[in-house]
Design a protein around this motif. Structure first.
Motif, short mmCIF file in Angstrom:
data_model
loop_
_atom_site.label_atom_id
_atom_site.label_comp_id
_atom_site.label_asym_id
_atom_site.label_seq_id
_atom_site.Cartn_x
_atom_site.Cartn_y
_atom_site.Cartn_z
N SER A 48 5.33 18.42 2.67
CA SER A 48 4.37 19.39 2.18
C SER A 48 3.08 19.25 3.00
CB SER A 48 4.15 19.10 0.70
OG SER A 48 3.33 20.05 0.14
N SER A 49 2.04 19.96 2.60
CA SER A 49 0.80 19.82 3.34
C SER A 49 -0.37 19.76 2.35
CB SER A 49 0.61 21.00 4.30
OG SER A 49 0.61 22.19 3.56
N MET A 105 -10.21 3.07 -2.32
CA MET A 105 -9.98 4.53 -2.42
C MET A 105 -9.28 5.10 -1.18
SD MET A 105 -10.74 6.07 -5.26
CE MET A 105 -11.68 7.59 -5.43
N PRO A 106 -9.70 4.71 0.06
CA PRO A 106 -8.98 5.27 1.22
C PRO A 106 -7.51 4.87 1.23
CG PRO A 106 -11.04 4.21 1.89
CD PRO A 106 -10.84 3.87 0.44
N HIS A 107 -7.19 3.65 0.76
CA HIS A 107 -5.79 3.21 0.74
C HIS A 107 -5.00 3.98 -0.32
CE1 HIS A 107 -7.13 0.06 3.38
NE2 HIS A 107 -8.02 -0.32 2.48
N LEU A 108 -5.68 4.23 -1.45
CA LEU A 108 -5.02 5.00 -2.51
C LEU A 108 -4.72 6.41 -1.99
CD1 LEU A 108 -4.02 5.38 -5.40
CD2 LEU A 108 -6.35 5.97 -6.08
N ARG A 109 -5.70 6.96 -1.30
CA ARG A 109 -5.52 8.33 -0.77
C ARG A 109 -4.32 8.37 0.18
NH1 ARG A 109 -10.81 11.54 0.84
NH2 ARG A 109 -9.97 13.64 0.95
N SER A 110 -4.21 7.37 1.08
CA SER A 110 -3.05 7.45 1.99
C SER A 110 -1.75 7.17 1.27
CB SER A 110 -3.22 6.60 3.27
OG SER A 110 -3.73 5.37 2.96
N LEU A 111 -1.74 6.28 0.27
CA LEU A 111 -0.49 6.05 -0.49
C LEU A 111 -0.05 7.37 -1.16
CD1 LEU A 111 1.70 4.30 -1.87
CD2 LEU A 111 0.03 3.75 -3.65
N GLY A 129 -0.42 11.53 -10.26
CA GLY A 129 -0.25 10.64 -9.10
C GLY A 129 0.54 9.37 -9.39
N VAL A 130 1.54 9.45 -10.27
CA VAL A 130 2.33 8.24 -10.58
C VAL A 130 3.28 7.98 -9.42
CG1 VAL A 130 3.99 7.20 -12.17
CG2 VAL A 130 2.19 8.73 -13.04
N PHE A 183 3.40 12.06 -1.98
CA PHE A 183 3.48 13.43 -2.51
C PHE A 183 3.38 14.51 -1.43
CE2 PHE A 183 2.20 10.86 -6.16
CZ PHE A 183 3.15 11.27 -7.09
N ILE A 184 2.91 14.15 -0.23
CA ILE A 184 2.80 15.17 0.82
C ILE A 184 3.83 14.88 1.93
CG2 ILE A 184 1.26 16.23 2.52
CD1 ILE A 184 0.26 16.76 -0.31
#
Ligand SMILES: CC(C)(COP(=O)(O)OP(=O)(O)OC[C@H]1O[C@@H](n2cnc3c(N)ncnc32)[C@H](O)[C@@H]1OP(=O)(O)O)[C@@H](O)C(=O)NCCC(=O)NCCS
Length: 337
Positions: A32-33, A15-21, A86-87, A26-27
């Motif tokens: 963006s922020s 999950m943490p790796h997915l969040r940073s990917l 999130g694609v 997208f940010i």
């Protein structure tokens, strides 16, 4: 690319790796922020891990496509929809098939869990068209840049929901009573819609009673409830608070009165892109509800999936009809992924 690609459900340790990917794509890439996990807490939740489909190269996450299963209550039926979010493929590895692998796996997963259709919103339709997704449905986007400068008589008190004695359950009651497009959420879903980070809800009071509400994210009002007079007051007020557009169902009956009172401009746009996942199940629900067979509704076996999507969900230009189709699911109401 080092290592073979494999695809499957995200593991909790990933999950943490997915969040940073996701945040890189997208940010950071978009200057963006914010944090994708906060924008779409129901999608990126531990309870939904099996539906977060990740592509790995060795132990590294290189791509993703997420599905949020969502029940859409239309009349007496319950459509099982999958909202896609999130694609992505890692920036340095694009054009090598990773996005395709993620989306094909998401389609398999939607089938496995018995969904009827998928829906997504994108600025890159070409990528999804190759995979069978089709642009369909309709919404009305009301531009309201000049609404704040108009003089109107104010009959209603307007305030943030958070500063009022009312709670989201009261707003839910208005949503339920209106039953717009014959689609109704649960109270829990309304509470989620109103409370997700970055959203602000404003209410309008009529004689001390709750008359309507509007949910704003940045410059967009995603949902507005109450009669036309209440909507005019809310739109006028929120234009001064920075709202620039408001989303309506494509044939919302309140639009004419609003247009007569405020300088707004209207644009009809597709709802998004749709993929039929289980044709038989979708048709059976429509037949059950209308009491007419798929053949009688012009939805026979000889109809291609493309034509089926066009017939069931319609297009932005469609006006209300006496016919049960198109189904106007207006998923913007449900888009609290
Ligand atoms: C869109 C995205 C997921 C595609 O992933 P990818 O791994 O590069 O895609 P693939 O390599 O599987 O592409 C396969 C095909 O789709 C085409 N394609 C890729 N991106 C496309 C796009 N934006 N529009 C049209 N076609 C596209 C490729 O040209 C390729 O076609 P080909 O097979 O005829 O050569 C990726 O570009 C990405 O992460 N973009 C940034 C995030 C984003 O915009 N996501 C979509 C948000 S809804």
């Amino acid at each position: 690319m080092s290592g073979r690609l494999d695809v499957g459900a995200c593991r909790i340790s990933e999950m943490p790796h997915l969040r940073s990917l996701l945040n890189e794509v997208f940010i950071t890439e978009r200057d963006s922020s914010g944090d994708l996990f906060e924008f779409a807490p129901l999608l990126y939740s531990e309870a939904n891990l099996q539906n977060l489909r990740v592509v790995r190269s060795g132990s590294r996450l290189v791509g993703h496509a997420g599905i949020l299963p969502r029940l859409i209550r239309w009349r007496g039926q319950q459509f099982q929809a999958g909202l896609i979010g999130g694609v992505c493929a890692r920036q340095d590895l694009r054009g090598q098939g990773i996005g395709t692998i993620a989306m094909e796996d998401a389609a398999r997963r939607m089938e496995e869990i018995g969904l009827d259709f998928g829906v997504l919103w994108t600025g890159s339709p070409g990528f999804y068209e190759r995979l069978g997704w089709r642009t369909a449905g309709g919404i009305c986007v009301m531009g309201m840049q000049e609404a704040a400068d108009t003089e109107i008589e104010l009959h209603f008190e307007i305030m943030p929901l958070a500063e009022s004695p009312f709670d989201p359950a009261k707003c839910h009651r208005l949503h339920e009573q209106a039953a717009r497009n014959e689609v109704v959420r649960t109270c829990e879903e309304t509470e989620a819609l109103l409370s997700i980070g970055g959203r602000e809800t404003f209410i309008a009071l009529r004689g001390g009673r709750l008359g309507g509400y509007a949910v704003k994210t940045g410059e967009t009002i995603r949902e507005i409830e109450g009669d036309a007079a209440i909507c005019i007051a809310l739109l006028h007020h929120l234009a001064a608070e920075g709202a620039r557009q408001c989303i309506f169902a494509r044939s919302d009956p309140r639009i004419d009165a609003i247009e007569g009172a405020l300088p707004v401009n209207l644009q009809r746009r597709p709802l998004g892109m749709v993929l039929i996942v289980d044709r038989a199940s979708l048709l059976a629900k429509i037949a059950d509800e209308t009491g007419r067979s798929a053949g009688e509704l012009g939805l026979g076996d000889d109809l291609s999936d493309d034509d089926l999507i066009a017939r069931v969900f319609g297009s932005p230009e469609d006006e209300p009809s006496e016919e049960p189709l198109p189904v106007d699911v207006h998923i913007d109401y449900l888009d609290h992924v």
